[in-house]
Design a protein around this motif. Structure first.
Motif, PDB file in Angstrom:
ATOM      1  N   ARG A   4      19.028  -8.547 -10.903  1.00  0.00           N
ATOM      2  CA  ARG A   4      17.589  -8.766 -10.325  1.00  0.00           C
ATOM      3  C   ARG A   4      17.311  -7.829  -9.132  1.00  0.00           C
ATOM      4  O   ARG A   4      17.657  -8.445  -7.954  1.00  0.00           O
ATOM      5  N   GLU A   5      16.691  -6.749  -8.937  1.00  0.00           N
ATOM      6  CA  GLU A   5      16.087  -5.523  -7.891  1.00  0.00           C
ATOM      7  C   GLU A   5      14.397  -6.265  -7.617  1.00  0.00           C
ATOM      8  O   GLU A   5      14.385  -6.473  -8.736  1.00  0.00           O
ATOM      9  N   HIS A   6      14.298  -5.912  -6.590  1.00  0.00           N
ATOM     10  CA  HIS A   6      13.108  -6.766  -5.880  1.00  0.00           C
ATOM     11  C   HIS A   6      12.713  -5.110  -5.205  1.00  0.00           C
ATOM     12  O   HIS A   6      14.299  -5.056  -4.506  1.00  0.00           O
ATOM     13  N   GLY A   7      11.386  -4.832  -5.156  1.00  0.00           N
ATOM     14  CA  GLY A   7      11.051  -3.879  -4.511  1.00  0.00           C
ATOM     15  C   GLY A   7      10.290  -4.058  -3.235  1.00  0.00           C
ATOM     16  O   GLY A   7       9.301  -4.984  -3.812  1.00  0.00           O
ATOM     17  N   TYR A   8      10.149  -3.497  -2.460  1.00  0.00           N
ATOM     18  CA  TYR A   8       8.635  -3.709  -1.481  1.00  0.00           C
ATOM     19  C   TYR A   8       8.496  -3.025  -0.574  1.00  0.00           C
ATOM     20  O   TYR A   8       9.109  -2.359  -0.201  1.00  0.00           O
ATOM     21  N   THR A  35       0.777  -2.020   6.576  1.00  0.00           N
ATOM     22  CA  THR A  35      -0.405  -2.334   5.605  1.00  0.00           C
ATOM     23  C   THR A  35       0.561  -2.326   4.764  1.00  0.00           C
ATOM     24  O   THR A  35       2.249  -1.886   4.466  1.00  0.00           O
ATOM     25  N   VAL A  36       0.241  -3.812   3.430  1.00  0.00           N
ATOM     26  CA  VAL A  36       0.996  -3.802   2.261  1.00  0.00           C
ATOM     27  C   VAL A  36      -0.069  -3.094   1.152  1.00  0.00           C
ATOM     28  O   VAL A  36      -1.453  -3.881   1.300  1.00  0.00           O
ATOM     29  N   ALA A  37      -0.238  -2.551   0.247  1.00  0.00           N
ATOM     30  CA  ALA A  37      -1.441  -2.130  -1.241  1.00  0.00           C
ATOM     31  C   ALA A  37      -1.750  -3.055  -1.446  1.00  0.00           C
ATOM     32  O   ALA A  37      -1.136  -4.095  -1.240  1.00  0.00           O
ATOM     33  N   GLY A  38      -3.063  -3.576  -1.707  1.00  0.00           N
ATOM     34  CA  GLY A  38      -3.929  -4.639  -1.936  1.00  0.00           C
ATOM     35  C   GLY A  38      -4.037  -5.775  -1.176  1.00  0.00           C
ATOM     36  O   GLY A  38      -4.666  -6.873  -1.723  1.00  0.00           O
ATOM     37  N   LYS A  39      -3.138  -5.684   0.380  1.00  0.00           N
ATOM     38  CA  LYS A  39      -3.688  -6.544   1.012  1.00  0.00           C
ATOM     39  C   LYS A  39      -4.844  -6.117   1.846  1.00  0.00           C
ATOM     40  O   LYS A  39      -4.793  -5.741   2.658  1.00  0.00           O
ATOM     41  N   PRO A  40      -5.539  -7.979   2.302  1.00  0.00           N
ATOM     42  CA  PRO A  40      -6.470  -8.133   3.059  1.00  0.00           C
ATOM     43  C   PRO A  40      -5.738  -7.740   4.601  1.00  0.00           C
ATOM     44  O   PRO A  40      -6.963  -7.013   5.801  1.00  0.00           O
ATOM     45  N   THR A  41      -5.287  -8.250   5.249  1.00  0.00           N
ATOM     46  CA  THR A  41      -4.513  -8.855   6.689  1.00  0.00           C
ATOM     47  C   THR A  41      -3.878  -7.219   6.737  1.00  0.00           C
ATOM     48  O   THR A  41      -2.835  -7.120   6.390  1.00  0.00           O
ATOM     49  N   MET A  42      -4.150  -6.828   8.090  1.00  0.00           N
ATOM     50  CA  MET A  42      -3.403  -5.757   8.473  1.00  0.00           C
ATOM     51  C   MET A  42      -2.353  -6.159   9.583  1.00  0.00           C
ATOM     52  O   MET A  42      -3.622  -6.918  10.436  1.00  0.00           O
ATOM     53  N   ILE A  43      -1.636  -5.906  10.179  1.00  0.00           N
ATOM     54  CA  ILE A  43      -0.060  -6.112  10.981  1.00  0.00           C
ATOM     55  C   ILE A  43      -0.820  -4.659  12.396  1.00  0.00           C
ATOM     56  O   ILE A  43      -0.298  -3.702  11.624  1.00  0.00           O
ATOM     57  N   LEU A  44      -1.506  -5.262  13.492  1.00  0.00           N
ATOM     58  CA  LEU A  44      -1.356  -4.171  14.491  1.00  0.00           C
ATOM     59  C   LEU A  44      -0.319  -4.675  15.112  1.00  0.00           C
ATOM     60  O   LEU A  44       0.113  -5.071  15.639  1.00  0.00           O
ATOM     61  N   GLY A  45       0.895  -2.935  15.046  1.00  0.00           N
ATOM     62  CA  GLY A  45       2.174  -2.809  15.646  1.00  0.00           C
ATOM     63  C   GLY A  45       2.132  -2.354  16.695  1.00  0.00           C
ATOM     64  O   GLY A  45       1.761  -1.685  17.398  1.00  0.00           O
TER      65      GLY A  45
END
Length: 159
Positions: A4-8, A35-45
């Motif tokens: 099975r393949e999973h995409g991220y 960011t990831v679409a639909g997720k509230p937290t943003m990681i500052l990199g």
């Protein structure tokens, strides 16, 4: 059984372009928003401070170590739940080592140091042995080309 393949999908956006762009190597910002679409937290990199990054932001090397630690923890907790080991606490002070030479670098190892608390003394032995199985099950550890070691400590709640 077929694989099975999973995409991220993750968006990494350079947020440091307002300072004039990459006019000189030492003058541009390494800041990014992850960011990831639909997720509230943003990681500052940013880059590692050694490479002129902002020390108050996450760098890719820290995120790789965090990914390995979190994947091991999630695999371990699932195995404990399936084997009747009640984990009441888990903390990992993971450490990664990178070697740099001739303008490039690579990780030489990551050591996970999970401190696990279980509900009862009778669970300690199984809790200790499940770390190796968790390592074997960890998708991220199975995807890197350097050793990922673990040095767990197991404690009993209330002791």
């Amino acid at each position: 059984m077929a694989a099975r393949e999973h995409g991220y999908e993750v968006t990494v956006r350079w947020s440091g372009s307002a300072d004039g762009g990459t006019t000189a190597y030492k003058s541009y910002s390494r800041d990014t928003d992850i960011t990831v679409a639909g997720k509230p937290t943003m990681i500052l990199g940013s880059a590692d401070p050694t490479f002129l990054g902002d020390p108050e932001r996450w760098n890719p090397e820290e995120m790789l170590v965090a990914s390995l630690s979190q994947c091991h923890m999630l695999s371990y907790l699932a195995l404990c739940a399936l084997r009747g080991v009640v984990v009441t606490g888990y903390e990992d002070a993971a450490r990664g080592t990178m070697s740099e030479e001739r303008g490039s670098g690579h990780f030489t190892e990551v050591v996970l140091n999970p401190v696990v608390t279980v509900a009862e003394e009778s669970m300690v032995e199984t809790a200790a042995t499940l770390h190796e199985k968790a390592h074997d099950a960890c998708f991220i550890a199975n995807s890197v080309n350097f050793p990922v070691r673990h040095a767990p400590e197991i404690h009993v709640a209330g002791h």
